[in-house]
Design an enzyme around this catalytic site. Structure first.
Site, PDB file in Angstrom:
ATOM      1  N   GLU A 166      47.972  28.458  43.044  1.00 26.68           N
ATOM      2  CA  GLU A 166      48.491  29.370  41.884  1.00 26.68           C
ATOM      3  C   GLU A 166      49.720  29.141  41.451  1.00 26.68           C
ATOM      4  O   GLU A 166      50.730  29.185  42.275  1.00 26.68           O
ATOM      5  CB  GLU A 166      47.936  30.788  42.293  1.00 26.68           C
ATOM      6  CG  GLU A 166      48.257  31.901  41.121  1.00 26.68           C
ATOM      7  CD  GLU A 166      47.563  31.354  39.982  1.00 26.68           C
ATOM      8  OE1 GLU A 166      46.264  31.412  39.832  1.00 26.68           O
ATOM      9  OE2 GLU A 166      48.262  31.287  38.840  1.00 26.68           O
ATOM     10  N   LEU A 168      51.071  31.315  38.861  1.00 29.83           N
ATOM     11  CA  LEU A 168      51.572  32.365  37.913  1.00 29.83           C
ATOM     12  C   LEU A 168      52.560  32.910  38.248  1.00 29.83           C
ATOM     13  O   LEU A 168      53.351  32.830  39.434  1.00 29.83           O
ATOM     14  CB  LEU A 168      50.373  33.531  37.926  1.00 29.83           C
ATOM     15  CG  LEU A 168      50.313  34.451  39.312  1.00 29.83           C
ATOM     16  CD1 LEU A 168      51.175  35.542  39.042  1.00 29.83           C
ATOM     17  CD2 LEU A 168      48.849  34.908  39.172  1.00 29.83           C
ATOM     18  N   GLY A 275      64.907  35.232  43.866  1.00 28.85           N
ATOM     19  CA  GLY A 275      64.397  36.083  44.980  1.00 28.85           C
ATOM     20  C   GLY A 275      63.001  36.047  44.817  1.00 28.85           C
ATOM     21  O   GLY A 275      62.215  35.383  44.119  1.00 28.85           O
ATOM     22  N   CYS A 278      58.083  34.782  46.462  1.00 32.26           N
ATOM     23  CA  CYS A 278      57.500  33.401  46.502  1.00 32.26           C
ATOM     24  C   CYS A 278      58.590  32.380  46.847  1.00 32.26           C
ATOM     25  O   CYS A 278      58.743  31.854  47.893  1.00 32.26           O
ATOM     26  CB  CYS A 278      56.945  32.913  45.361  1.00 32.26           C
ATOM     27  SG  CYS A 278      55.228  33.736  45.185  1.00 32.26           S
ATOM     28  N   LYS A 341      63.312  40.198  39.336  1.00 33.64           N
ATOM     29  CA  LYS A 341      63.507  39.685  38.066  1.00 33.64           C
ATOM     30  C   LYS A 341      62.963  40.694  36.888  1.00 33.64           C
ATOM     31  O   LYS A 341      62.282  41.692  37.488  1.00 33.64           O
ATOM     32  CB  LYS A 341      62.850  38.579  37.694  1.00 33.64           C
ATOM     33  CG  LYS A 341      61.030  38.439  37.952  1.00 33.64           C
ATOM     34  CD  LYS A 341      60.684  37.128  37.464  1.00 33.64           C
ATOM     35  CE  LYS A 341      59.217  37.251  37.545  1.00 33.64           C
ATOM     36  NZ  LYS A 341      58.539  35.963  37.291  1.00 33.64           N
TER      37      LYS A 341
HETATM   38  N1  NAD Z   1      53.023  37.121  43.507  1.00 38.50           N
HETATM   39  C1  NAD Z   1      52.970  35.909  42.787  1.00 38.50           C
HETATM   40  O1  NAD Z   1      53.529  35.693  41.675  1.00 38.50           O
HETATM   41  C2  NAD Z   1      52.469  34.875  43.387  1.00 38.50           C
HETATM   42  C3  NAD Z   1      52.200  33.455  42.525  1.00 38.50           C
HETATM   43  C4  NAD Z   1      51.763  32.399  43.173  1.00 38.50           C
HETATM   44  C5  NAD Z   1      51.291  32.413  44.414  1.00 38.50           C
HETATM   45  N2  NAD Z   1      51.419  33.474  45.282  1.00 38.50           N
HETATM   46  C6  NAD Z   1      50.949  33.332  46.683  1.00 38.50           C
HETATM   47  O2  NAD Z   1      49.657  34.230  46.692  1.00 38.50           O
HETATM   48  C7  NAD Z   1      49.792  34.959  47.883  1.00 38.50           C
HETATM   49  C8  NAD Z   1      49.612  36.449  47.647  1.00 38.50           C
HETATM   50  O3  NAD Z   1      50.752  36.831  47.077  1.00 38.50           O
HETATM   51  P1  NAD Z   1      50.685  38.336  46.496  1.00 38.50           P
HETATM   52  O4  NAD Z   1      52.300  38.326  45.794  1.00 38.50           O
HETATM   53  O5  NAD Z   1      49.555  38.531  45.820  1.00 38.50           O
HETATM   54  O6  NAD Z   1      50.847  39.113  47.808  1.00 38.50           O
HETATM   55  P2  NAD Z   1      50.384  40.662  48.037  1.00 38.50           P
HETATM   56  O7  NAD Z   1      51.145  40.897  49.267  1.00 38.50           O
HETATM   57  O8  NAD Z   1      50.800  41.290  46.741  1.00 38.50           O
HETATM   58  O9  NAD Z   1      48.902  40.842  48.089  1.00 38.50           O
HETATM   59  C9  NAD Z   1      48.180  40.284  49.303  1.00 38.50           C
HETATM   60  C10 NAD Z   1      47.038  41.206  49.367  1.00 38.50           C
HETATM   61  O10 NAD Z   1      46.067  40.819  50.519  1.00 38.50           O
HETATM   62  C11 NAD Z   1      45.621  42.080  51.211  1.00 38.50           C
HETATM   63  N3  NAD Z   1      45.148  41.756  52.552  1.00 38.50           N
HETATM   64  C12 NAD Z   1      45.824  41.195  53.615  1.00 38.50           C
HETATM   65  N4  NAD Z   1      44.921  40.826  54.498  1.00 38.50           N
HETATM   66  C13 NAD Z   1      43.634  40.939  53.855  1.00 38.50           C
HETATM   67  C14 NAD Z   1      42.166  40.441  54.472  1.00 38.50           C
HETATM   68  N5  NAD Z   1      42.179  40.087  55.636  1.00 38.50           N
HETATM   69  N6  NAD Z   1      41.271  40.656  53.495  1.00 38.50           N
HETATM   70  C15 NAD Z   1      41.627  41.346  52.481  1.00 38.50           C
HETATM   71  N7  NAD Z   1      42.748  41.760  51.978  1.00 38.50           N
HETATM   72  C16 NAD Z   1      43.825  41.285  52.602  1.00 38.50           C
HETATM   73  C17 NAD Z   1      46.790  42.834  51.331  1.00 38.50           C
HETATM   74  O11 NAD Z   1      46.473  44.215  51.550  1.00 38.50           O
HETATM   75  C18 NAD Z   1      47.306  42.604  49.811  1.00 38.50           C
HETATM   76  O12 NAD Z   1      46.938  43.543  49.044  1.00 38.50           O
HETATM   77  C19 NAD Z   1      51.143  34.311  48.590  1.00 38.50           C
HETATM   78  O13 NAD Z   1      50.642  33.367  49.469  1.00 38.50           O
HETATM   79  C20 NAD Z   1      51.799  33.912  47.803  1.00 38.50           C
HETATM   80  O14 NAD Z   1      52.744  33.220  47.857  1.00 38.50           O
HETATM   81  C21 NAD Z   1      51.750  34.668  44.676  1.00 38.50           C
END
Ligand code: NAD
Length: 462
Positions: A166, A168, A275, A278, A341
Protein backbone atom coordinates in the site's frame (compact mmCIF):
# COMPACT_ATOMS: atom_id res chain seq x y z
CA UNK A 1 -13.14 9.89 -16.04
CA UNK A 2 -15.75 10.64 -13.36
CA UNK A 3 -14.61 11.92 -9.97
CA UNK A 4 -12.38 9.12 -8.67
CA UNK A 5 -13.34 9.94 -5.11
CA UNK A 6 -17.02 9.21 -5.67
CA UNK A 7 -16.86 5.92 -7.55
CA UNK A 8 -20.08 4.36 -8.67
CA UNK A 9 -20.14 0.87 -7.17
CA UNK A 10 -19.57 -0.50 -10.61
CA UNK A 11 -17.75 -3.70 -9.84
CA UNK A 12 -19.05 -6.51 -12.03
CA UNK A 13 -18.10 -9.05 -9.40
CA UNK A 14 -18.88 -7.92 -5.83
CA UNK A 15 -16.76 -9.92 -3.42
CA UNK A 16 -16.80 -10.76 0.27
CA UNK A 17 -13.79 -9.06 1.74
CA UNK A 18 -12.37 -8.77 5.25
CA UNK A 19 -9.86 -6.17 6.39
CA UNK A 20 -7.87 -7.27 9.42
CA UNK A 21 -6.49 -4.31 11.38
CA UNK A 22 -8.48 -1.08 11.05
CA UNK A 23 -5.86 1.58 11.78
CA UNK A 24 -4.89 4.35 9.34
CA UNK A 25 -4.40 1.91 6.48
CA UNK A 26 -7.05 -0.71 7.24
CA UNK A 27 -9.94 1.63 8.07
CA UNK A 28 -9.37 3.54 4.84
CA UNK A 29 -9.06 0.32 2.84
CA UNK A 30 -12.24 -1.16 4.32
CA UNK A 31 -14.25 1.98 3.56
CA UNK A 32 -12.92 2.25 0.01
CA UNK A 33 -13.52 -1.43 -0.78
CA UNK A 34 -17.17 -0.98 0.27
CA UNK A 35 -17.41 2.14 -1.91
CA UNK A 36 -16.22 0.04 -4.85
CA UNK A 37 -19.23 -2.23 -4.33
CA UNK A 38 -17.81 -5.11 -2.27
CA UNK A 39 -19.25 -6.51 0.97
CA UNK A 40 -16.70 -5.72 3.64
CA UNK A 41 -16.08 -6.78 7.22
CA UNK A 42 -13.52 -4.70 9.12
CA UNK A 43 -11.84 -6.51 12.03
CA UNK A 44 -9.64 -5.25 14.84
CA UNK A 45 -8.52 -6.51 18.24
CA UNK A 46 -9.28 -3.07 19.70
CA UNK A 47 -13.00 -3.00 20.61
CA UNK A 48 -13.01 0.78 21.13
CA UNK A 49 -11.83 1.33 17.56
CA UNK A 50 -14.39 -1.11 16.18
CA UNK A 51 -17.23 0.49 18.14
CA UNK A 52 -16.26 3.95 16.92
CA UNK A 53 -16.03 2.86 13.28
CA UNK A 54 -19.33 0.98 13.49
CA UNK A 55 -20.89 4.20 14.81
CA UNK A 56 -19.52 6.23 11.93
CA UNK A 57 -16.61 7.81 13.81
CA UNK A 58 -13.08 7.66 12.43
CA UNK A 59 -10.74 7.26 15.43
CA UNK A 60 -8.00 9.38 13.81
CA UNK A 61 -7.82 12.52 11.68
CA UNK A 62 -8.02 11.90 7.94
CA UNK A 63 -9.63 14.52 5.70
CA UNK A 64 -12.68 13.21 3.84
CA UNK A 65 -12.69 9.79 5.50
CA UNK A 66 -15.57 10.44 7.96
CA UNK A 67 -17.91 11.30 5.08
CA UNK A 68 -16.82 8.23 3.13
CA UNK A 69 -17.26 6.01 6.21
CA UNK A 70 -20.81 7.30 6.60
CA UNK A 71 -21.54 6.64 2.91
CA UNK A 72 -20.13 3.12 3.15
CA UNK A 73 -22.09 2.31 6.33
CA UNK A 74 -25.28 3.68 4.80
CA UNK A 75 -24.79 1.45 1.75
CA UNK A 76 -25.12 -1.59 4.03
CA UNK A 77 -21.96 -3.07 2.54
CA UNK A 78 -19.61 -2.26 5.44
CA UNK A 79 -19.66 -3.77 8.93
CA UNK A 80 -17.14 -4.00 11.76
CA UNK A 81 -16.41 -6.72 14.29
CA UNK A 82 -13.80 -8.06 16.71
CA UNK A 83 -14.89 -11.63 15.92
CA UNK A 84 -12.23 -13.43 13.89
CA UNK A 85 -14.39 -16.57 13.54
CA UNK A 86 -16.97 -14.46 11.76
CA UNK A 87 -14.28 -13.00 9.51
CA UNK A 88 -12.88 -16.42 8.58
CA UNK A 89 -16.37 -17.62 7.70
CA UNK A 90 -17.33 -14.45 5.81
CA UNK A 91 -14.40 -13.61 3.56
CA UNK A 92 -13.19 -14.89 0.21
CA UNK A 93 -10.35 -12.36 0.18
CA UNK A 94 -8.79 -11.22 3.46
CA UNK A 95 -6.59 -8.11 3.55
CA UNK A 96 -4.16 -8.03 6.49
CA UNK A 97 -3.37 -4.42 7.46
CA UNK A 98 -1.92 -4.71 10.98
CA UNK A 99 1.05 -2.67 12.17
CA UNK A 100 4.75 -3.45 11.70
CA UNK A 101 6.40 -1.00 14.13
CA UNK A 102 10.10 -0.90 14.85
CA UNK A 103 11.16 -3.51 17.41
CA UNK A 104 12.25 -2.27 20.83
CA UNK A 105 16.04 -2.15 20.93
CA UNK A 106 16.53 -3.08 17.27
CA UNK A 107 16.08 -1.69 13.76
CA UNK A 108 14.12 -4.77 12.73
CA UNK A 109 10.38 -4.65 12.08
CA UNK A 110 8.30 -6.15 14.87
CA UNK A 111 6.49 -8.95 13.06
CA UNK A 112 4.43 -10.10 16.01
CA UNK A 113 1.15 -8.54 14.83
CA UNK A 114 1.48 -9.74 11.24
CA UNK A 115 2.44 -13.27 12.29
CA UNK A 116 -0.44 -13.46 14.77
CA UNK A 117 -3.03 -12.08 12.38
CA UNK A 118 -2.10 -14.46 9.55
CA UNK A 119 -1.83 -17.49 11.82
CA UNK A 120 -5.00 -16.93 13.81
CA UNK A 121 -7.05 -16.25 10.72
CA UNK A 122 -5.60 -19.21 8.80
CA UNK A 123 -6.43 -21.57 11.68
CA UNK A 124 -10.11 -20.66 11.25
CA UNK A 125 -10.40 -20.85 7.46
CA UNK A 126 -11.90 -24.07 6.14
CA UNK A 127 -12.27 -23.39 2.40
CA UNK A 128 -10.52 -21.87 -0.56
CA UNK A 129 -9.57 -18.23 0.16
CA UNK A 130 -6.89 -15.65 -0.45
CA UNK A 131 -4.91 -13.95 2.31
CA UNK A 132 -3.48 -10.66 1.09
CA UNK A 133 -0.78 -8.85 3.03
CA UNK A 134 -0.86 -5.05 2.81
CA UNK A 135 1.40 -4.25 5.76
CA UNK A 136 4.96 -3.17 4.97
CA UNK A 137 7.18 -6.16 5.76
CA UNK A 138 10.74 -7.46 5.41
CA UNK A 139 11.47 -9.26 2.15
CA UNK A 140 10.83 -12.97 2.54
CA UNK A 141 7.83 -12.56 4.86
CA UNK A 142 5.25 -13.72 2.31
CA UNK A 143 7.21 -16.86 1.48
CA UNK A 144 7.67 -17.64 5.19
CA UNK A 145 3.99 -17.06 5.95
CA UNK A 146 2.77 -19.13 2.98
CA UNK A 147 4.37 -22.20 4.49
CA UNK A 148 2.98 -21.36 7.92
CA UNK A 149 -0.64 -20.60 6.97
CA UNK A 150 -0.96 -23.68 4.76
CA UNK A 151 0.40 -25.80 7.60
CA UNK A 152 -2.00 -24.48 10.27
CA UNK A 153 -5.15 -24.03 8.19
CA UNK A 154 -7.83 -26.71 7.77
CA UNK A 155 -7.97 -25.46 4.15
CA UNK A 156 -4.31 -26.47 3.62
CA UNK A 157 -2.99 -25.46 0.20
CA UNK A 158 -6.46 -24.21 -0.76
CA UNK A 159 -5.47 -21.16 1.26
CA UNK A 160 -3.23 -18.96 -0.88
CA UNK A 161 -1.23 -15.89 -0.02
CA UNK A 162 -0.54 -12.71 -1.99
CA UNK A 163 1.09 -9.36 -1.22
CA UNK A 164 -0.45 -6.07 -2.27
CA UNK A 165 1.72 -3.26 -0.89
CA UNK A 166 0.00 0.00 0.00
CA UNK A 167 1.36 3.42 -0.98
CA UNK A 168 -1.30 5.72 0.48
CA UNK A 169 -0.24 8.96 2.12
CA UNK A 170 -1.91 10.08 5.34
CA UNK A 171 -3.79 13.27 4.56
CA UNK A 172 -4.65 11.92 1.08
CA UNK A 173 -5.60 8.39 2.08
CA UNK A 174 -8.99 8.18 0.36
CA UNK A 175 -7.78 9.65 -2.93
CA UNK A 176 -4.67 7.47 -2.90
CA UNK A 177 -6.72 4.33 -2.29
CA UNK A 178 -9.40 5.00 -4.89
CA UNK A 179 -7.10 6.55 -7.50
CA UNK A 180 -3.61 5.16 -6.82
CA UNK A 181 -0.58 5.89 -9.01
CA UNK A 182 -0.23 2.14 -9.53
CA UNK A 183 -1.28 -1.20 -8.13
CA UNK A 184 1.19 -3.97 -7.35
CA UNK A 185 0.06 -7.59 -7.04
CA UNK A 186 2.60 -9.99 -5.61
CA UNK A 187 1.18 -13.43 -6.46
CA UNK A 188 2.13 -17.08 -6.68
CA UNK A 189 -0.71 -18.23 -8.96
CA UNK A 190 -3.01 -17.04 -11.68
CA UNK A 191 -6.00 -17.65 -9.39
CA UNK A 192 -4.57 -15.20 -6.85
CA UNK A 193 -4.00 -12.62 -9.60
CA UNK A 194 -7.61 -13.04 -10.77
CA UNK A 195 -8.95 -12.55 -7.26
CA UNK A 196 -7.04 -9.31 -6.83
CA UNK A 197 -8.01 -8.15 -10.31
CA UNK A 198 -11.67 -8.71 -9.39
CA UNK A 199 -11.29 -6.74 -6.15
CA UNK A 200 -9.68 -3.79 -7.92
CA UNK A 201 -11.65 -4.07 -11.17
CA UNK A 202 -13.27 -0.58 -10.94
CA UNK A 203 -9.86 0.99 -10.32
CA UNK A 204 -8.11 -0.99 -13.05
CA UNK A 205 -10.93 -0.03 -15.43
CA UNK A 206 -9.83 3.62 -15.14
CA UNK A 207 -6.44 2.71 -16.63
CA UNK A 208 -4.46 2.55 -13.38
CA UNK A 209 -1.09 0.90 -14.11
CA UNK A 210 -0.78 -2.63 -12.71
CA UNK A 211 2.45 -4.44 -11.98
CA UNK A 212 2.04 -8.18 -11.41
CA UNK A 213 5.09 -9.54 -9.64
CA UNK A 214 6.46 -12.37 -7.55
CA UNK A 215 6.02 -12.12 -3.78
CA UNK A 216 9.56 -10.92 -3.01
CA UNK A 217 9.45 -8.12 -5.60
CA UNK A 218 6.11 -6.89 -4.29
CA UNK A 219 7.54 -6.66 -0.78
CA UNK A 220 10.63 -4.88 -2.10
CA UNK A 221 8.63 -2.30 -4.11
CA UNK A 222 7.26 -0.71 -0.96
CA UNK A 223 10.51 -0.42 0.99
CA UNK A 224 12.39 0.67 -2.14
CA UNK A 225 9.85 3.44 -2.77
CA UNK A 226 10.11 4.69 0.81
CA UNK A 227 13.91 4.47 0.69
CA UNK A 228 13.98 6.58 -2.46
CA UNK A 229 11.71 9.25 -0.97
CA UNK A 230 13.66 9.35 2.29
CA UNK A 231 16.91 9.65 0.37
CA UNK A 232 15.63 12.57 -1.67
CA UNK A 233 14.56 14.43 1.48
CA UNK A 234 17.87 13.74 3.22
CA UNK A 235 19.80 14.72 0.09
CA UNK A 236 18.49 18.27 0.19
CA UNK A 237 18.92 18.37 3.96
CA UNK A 238 22.55 17.27 3.55
CA UNK A 239 22.92 20.20 1.15
CA UNK A 240 21.42 22.39 3.89
CA UNK A 241 24.27 21.35 6.18
CA UNK A 242 26.76 22.39 3.50
CA UNK A 243 24.89 25.68 3.10
CA UNK A 244 25.12 26.34 6.83
CA UNK A 245 28.92 26.00 6.63
CA UNK A 246 29.29 28.22 3.57
CA UNK A 247 26.62 30.93 3.72
CA UNK A 248 24.82 29.44 0.71
CA UNK A 249 21.02 29.32 0.72
CA UNK A 250 19.42 25.87 0.50
CA UNK A 251 16.05 27.40 -0.41
CA UNK A 252 17.48 28.90 -3.58
CA UNK A 253 19.51 25.77 -4.22
CA UNK A 254 16.38 23.59 -4.02
CA UNK A 255 14.51 25.93 -6.33
CA UNK A 256 17.32 25.85 -8.89
CA UNK A 257 17.59 22.06 -8.70
CA UNK A 258 13.85 21.58 -8.99
CA UNK A 259 13.77 23.28 -12.39
CA UNK A 260 15.86 20.41 -13.73
CA UNK A 261 13.18 18.06 -15.04
CA UNK A 262 15.45 15.09 -14.32
CA UNK A 263 15.37 16.03 -10.61
CA UNK A 264 12.01 17.71 -10.00
CA UNK A 265 10.88 19.56 -6.92
CA UNK A 266 8.83 16.97 -5.06
CA UNK A 267 10.38 15.69 -1.84
CA UNK A 268 13.12 18.27 -2.31
CA UNK A 269 11.89 20.77 0.29
CA UNK A 270 14.59 21.40 2.89
CA UNK A 271 13.59 21.49 6.54
CA UNK A 272 13.14 19.42 9.61
CA UNK A 273 12.96 16.18 7.67
CA UNK A 274 10.77 13.12 7.63
CA UNK A 275 9.03 11.19 10.38
CA UNK A 276 5.81 9.30 10.91
CA UNK A 277 4.81 5.68 11.17
CA UNK A 278 6.41 4.62 7.88
CA UNK A 279 9.58 6.19 6.44
CA UNK A 280 11.89 6.06 9.49
CA UNK A 281 11.02 2.53 10.58
CA UNK A 282 10.84 1.24 7.00
CA UNK A 283 14.35 2.35 6.01
CA UNK A 284 15.76 0.98 9.27
CA UNK A 285 13.99 -2.36 8.84
CA UNK A 286 15.17 -2.53 5.21
CA UNK A 287 18.80 -1.94 6.17
CA UNK A 288 18.47 -4.54 8.92
CA UNK A 289 16.94 -7.09 6.55
CA UNK A 290 19.59 -6.41 3.91
CA UNK A 291 22.25 -7.18 6.54
CA UNK A 292 20.53 -10.49 7.29
CA UNK A 293 20.48 -11.29 3.58
CA UNK A 294 24.20 -10.55 3.26
CA UNK A 295 23.66 -7.46 1.07
CA UNK A 296 23.87 -4.83 3.80
CA UNK A 297 26.44 -2.82 1.84
CA UNK A 298 23.94 -2.26 -0.99
CA UNK A 299 21.75 -0.12 1.25
CA UNK A 300 24.31 1.05 3.81
CA UNK A 301 23.57 4.59 2.60
CA UNK A 302 20.16 4.34 4.27
CA UNK A 303 21.84 4.60 7.67
CA UNK A 304 23.36 7.91 6.55
CA UNK A 305 19.97 9.02 5.21
CA UNK A 306 18.59 8.33 8.69
CA UNK A 307 21.46 10.18 10.43
CA UNK A 308 21.11 13.28 8.24
CA UNK A 309 17.41 13.30 9.01
CA UNK A 310 17.90 13.04 12.78
CA UNK A 311 20.63 15.74 12.75
CA UNK A 312 18.09 18.29 11.41
CA UNK A 313 16.15 17.99 14.66
CA UNK A 314 19.19 18.84 16.77
CA UNK A 315 20.05 21.72 14.42
CA UNK A 316 16.55 23.16 14.84
CA UNK A 317 17.04 23.14 18.61
CA UNK A 318 20.37 24.94 18.08
CA UNK A 319 18.64 27.68 16.07
CA UNK A 320 15.97 28.17 18.74
CA UNK A 321 18.62 28.33 21.45
CA UNK A 322 20.65 30.89 19.48
CA UNK A 323 17.54 33.03 19.19
CA UNK A 324 16.86 32.65 22.90
CA UNK A 325 20.13 34.43 23.72
CA UNK A 326 22.02 31.10 23.82
CA UNK A 327 20.15 29.82 26.85
CA UNK A 328 16.85 28.00 26.81
CA UNK A 329 16.39 27.74 30.57
CA UNK A 330 13.17 29.45 31.58
CA UNK A 331 12.44 30.74 28.06
CA UNK A 332 8.92 30.50 26.70
CA UNK A 333 8.87 28.68 23.39
CA UNK A 334 5.76 28.39 21.22
CA UNK A 335 6.02 25.13 19.25
CA UNK A 336 3.69 25.25 16.25
CA UNK A 337 2.90 21.70 15.21
CA UNK A 338 3.23 18.23 16.69
CA UNK A 339 2.06 15.89 13.90
CA UNK A 340 4.75 14.44 11.62
CA UNK A 341 3.17 16.34 8.74
CA UNK A 342 0.18 18.60 8.11
CA UNK A 343 -3.31 17.13 7.61
CA UNK A 344 -2.54 14.27 9.98
CA UNK A 345 -2.84 13.69 13.72
CA UNK A 346 -0.12 11.03 13.60
CA UNK A 347 2.74 11.73 16.01
CA UNK A 348 4.67 8.49 15.50
CA UNK A 349 8.36 9.46 15.25
CA UNK A 350 7.27 13.06 14.65
CA UNK A 351 10.21 15.47 14.19
CA UNK A 352 8.08 18.27 15.65
CA UNK A 353 7.49 16.53 18.95
CA UNK A 354 11.09 15.41 19.14
CA UNK A 355 12.25 19.02 18.84
CA UNK A 356 9.67 20.18 21.42
CA UNK A 357 10.89 17.48 23.81
CA UNK A 358 14.56 18.47 23.35
CA UNK A 359 13.73 22.12 24.01
CA UNK A 360 11.89 21.11 27.16
CA UNK A 361 14.85 18.99 28.32
CA UNK A 362 17.05 22.10 28.03
CA UNK A 363 14.80 23.89 30.48
CA UNK A 364 12.48 25.82 28.17
CA UNK A 365 8.78 26.18 28.92
CA UNK A 366 7.37 24.70 25.74
CA UNK A 367 3.78 25.25 24.69
CA UNK A 368 2.70 23.06 21.80
CA UNK A 369 -0.20 23.78 19.51
CA UNK A 370 -1.25 21.48 16.68
CA UNK A 371 -4.66 21.83 15.00
CA UNK A 372 -5.31 18.06 15.22
CA UNK A 373 -2.51 16.24 17.03
CA UNK A 374 -2.52 17.76 20.54
CA UNK A 375 -4.37 14.73 21.96
CA UNK A 376 -1.99 12.14 20.55
CA UNK A 377 1.03 14.28 21.44
CA UNK A 378 -0.14 14.63 25.03
CA UNK A 379 -0.32 10.85 25.36
CA UNK A 380 3.33 10.54 24.27
CA UNK A 381 4.79 13.59 26.07
CA UNK A 382 2.50 14.67 28.90
CA UNK A 383 5.19 16.98 30.35
CA UNK A 384 4.84 19.58 27.59
CA UNK A 385 2.17 22.30 27.77
CA UNK A 386 -0.57 22.05 25.17
CA UNK A 387 -2.56 25.07 24.04
CA UNK A 388 -6.11 24.83 22.71
CA UNK A 389 -5.47 27.52 20.15
CA UNK A 390 -2.74 29.42 18.41
CA UNK A 391 -3.21 32.65 20.36
CA UNK A 392 -2.78 30.87 23.68
CA UNK A 393 0.37 29.13 22.37
CA UNK A 394 2.20 32.23 21.15
CA UNK A 395 1.18 34.80 23.74
CA UNK A 396 4.29 35.98 25.58
CA UNK A 397 6.63 33.68 23.64
CA UNK A 398 10.36 34.43 23.56
CA UNK A 399 10.72 32.39 20.37
CA UNK A 400 8.15 30.87 18.01
CA UNK A 401 9.26 27.71 16.19
CA UNK A 402 7.30 26.35 13.24
CA UNK A 403 7.60 22.57 13.23
CA UNK A 404 4.70 21.26 11.11
CA UNK A 405 3.61 23.27 8.08
CA UNK A 406 -0.16 23.38 8.60
CA UNK A 407 -1.89 25.89 6.33
CA UNK A 408 -3.09 27.72 9.45
CA UNK A 409 0.55 28.53 10.24
CA UNK A 410 1.46 29.47 6.67
CA UNK A 411 -1.46 31.91 6.67
CA UNK A 412 -0.45 33.73 9.86
CA UNK A 413 -0.19 37.49 9.60
CA UNK A 414 3.24 38.45 11.00
CA UNK A 415 1.91 41.83 12.16
CA UNK A 416 -0.91 40.24 14.20
CA UNK A 417 1.40 37.55 15.52
CA UNK A 418 3.94 40.18 16.50
CA UNK A 419 1.46 41.86 18.83
CA UNK A 420 1.11 38.63 20.86
CA UNK A 421 4.69 37.49 21.39
CA UNK A 422 7.27 38.87 23.80
CA UNK A 423 10.02 38.94 21.14
CA UNK A 424 9.53 38.87 17.38
CA UNK A 425 11.78 35.86 16.82
CA UNK A 426 10.78 32.87 14.71
CA UNK A 427 12.55 29.70 13.60
CA UNK A 428 10.96 28.34 10.43
CA UNK A 429 11.68 24.61 10.61
CA UNK A 430 9.76 23.92 7.40
CA UNK A 431 10.64 26.78 5.02
CA UNK A 432 6.95 27.57 5.08
CA UNK A 433 6.86 31.27 6.01
CA UNK A 434 7.19 34.35 3.84
CA UNK A 435 10.51 35.47 5.27
CA UNK A 436 10.45 38.89 3.60
CA UNK A 437 7.03 39.65 5.05
CA UNK A 438 8.13 38.59 8.53
CA UNK A 439 11.29 40.70 8.33
CA UNK A 440 9.28 43.67 7.05
CA UNK A 441 7.19 43.35 10.21
CA UNK A 442 10.17 43.46 12.48
CA UNK A 443 10.78 39.76 12.97
CA UNK A 444 14.14 38.04 13.27
CA UNK A 445 13.82 34.86 11.21
CA UNK A 446 16.07 31.81 11.13
CA UNK A 447 15.62 28.77 8.88
CA UNK A 448 17.58 25.59 8.42
CA UNK A 449 20.19 25.92 5.67
CA UNK A 450 19.60 29.61 5.01
CA UNK A 451 21.86 32.51 5.93
CA UNK A 452 20.59 35.00 8.51
CA UNK A 453 20.16 37.66 5.83
CA UNK A 454 19.26 35.80 2.66
CA UNK A 455 18.75 37.39 -0.74
CA UNK A 456 15.11 38.42 -0.72
CA UNK A 457 12.69 36.19 -2.60
CA UNK A 458 11.82 39.04 -4.94
CA UNK A 459 15.44 39.51 -6.01
CA UNK A 460 16.00 35.77 -6.16
CA UNK A 461 13.07 35.24 -8.47
CA UNK A 462 13.83 38.23 -10.64
N1 NAD B 1 -0.29 4.70 7.80
C1 NAD B 1 0.10 4.77 6.54
O1 NAD B 1 0.10 5.85 5.92
C2 NAD B 1 0.59 3.54 5.81
C3 NAD B 1 0.79 3.61 4.42
C4 NAD B 1 1.25 2.48 3.75
C5 NAD B 1 1.55 1.33 4.46
N2 NAD B 1 1.38 1.30 5.81
C6 NAD B 1 1.71 0.07 6.53
O2 NAD B 1 0.46 -0.51 6.93
C7 NAD B 1 0.61 -1.20 8.17
C8 NAD B 1 -0.41 -0.64 9.16
O3 NAD B 1 -0.11 0.71 9.40
P1 NAD B 1 -1.12 1.69 10.15
O4 NAD B 1 -0.52 3.03 10.10
O5 NAD B 1 -2.50 1.48 9.65
O6 NAD B 1 -1.02 1.09 11.65
P2 NAD B 1 -2.03 1.31 12.87
O7 NAD B 1 -1.22 1.07 14.09
O8 NAD B 1 -2.77 2.60 12.71
O9 NAD B 1 -3.10 0.14 12.70
C9 NAD B 1 -2.86 -1.21 12.95
C10 NAD B 1 -4.14 -1.83 13.52
O10 NAD B 1 -4.00 -3.24 13.59
C11 NAD B 1 -4.68 -3.69 14.76
N3 NAD B 1 -4.23 -5.04 15.07
C12 NAD B 1 -3.07 -5.46 15.61
N4 NAD B 1 -3.05 -6.82 15.70
C13 NAD B 1 -4.22 -7.26 15.20
C14 NAD B 1 -4.78 -8.55 15.00
N5 NAD B 1 -4.13 -9.66 15.33
N6 NAD B 1 -6.02 -8.63 14.44
C15 NAD B 1 -6.70 -7.52 14.11
N7 NAD B 1 -6.20 -6.26 14.27
C16 NAD B 1 -4.99 -6.14 14.79
C17 NAD B 1 -4.36 -2.62 15.79
O11 NAD B 1 -5.26 -2.65 16.87
C18 NAD B 1 -4.46 -1.35 14.94
O12 NAD B 1 -5.78 -0.83 14.95
C19 NAD B 1 2.08 -1.00 8.57
O13 NAD B 1 2.83 -2.09 8.12
C20 NAD B 1 2.48 0.25 7.82
O14 NAD B 1 3.87 0.31 7.59
C21 NAD B 1 0.88 2.37 6.50
Amino acid sequence: MSDPLTPTPQTTSPMRITVIGTGYLGATHAVCMALLGHSVLGVDVDPTKIEALANGQVPFFEPGLPQKLREALDSGRLRFTTDLDLAAEFGDVHFICVGTPQSAGSDAANMRYVDEAFTELAQRITRRALLVGKSTVPIGTAERLTERVQRVSPAGTELELAWNPEFLREGFAVADTLAPDRLVFGVDSDWARQQLAAVYQPILATGTPLVVADLATSELVKVAANSFLATKISFINAMAEVCEATGADVGLLATALSHDTRIGGRFLQPGLGFGGGCLPKDIRAFAHRADELGVGQAVAFLREVDSINIRRRRRTVDLVREMADDDLAGKRIAALGAAFKPNSDDVRDAPALDVARMLYLEGATVTVYDPEANGNAHLVYPDLNYADGLIEAVTGADVVVLLTEWQEFRDLDPADLGRLVKHRRVVDGRHALDVDNYRANGWEVRSLGRPNHPVSNAVAQG
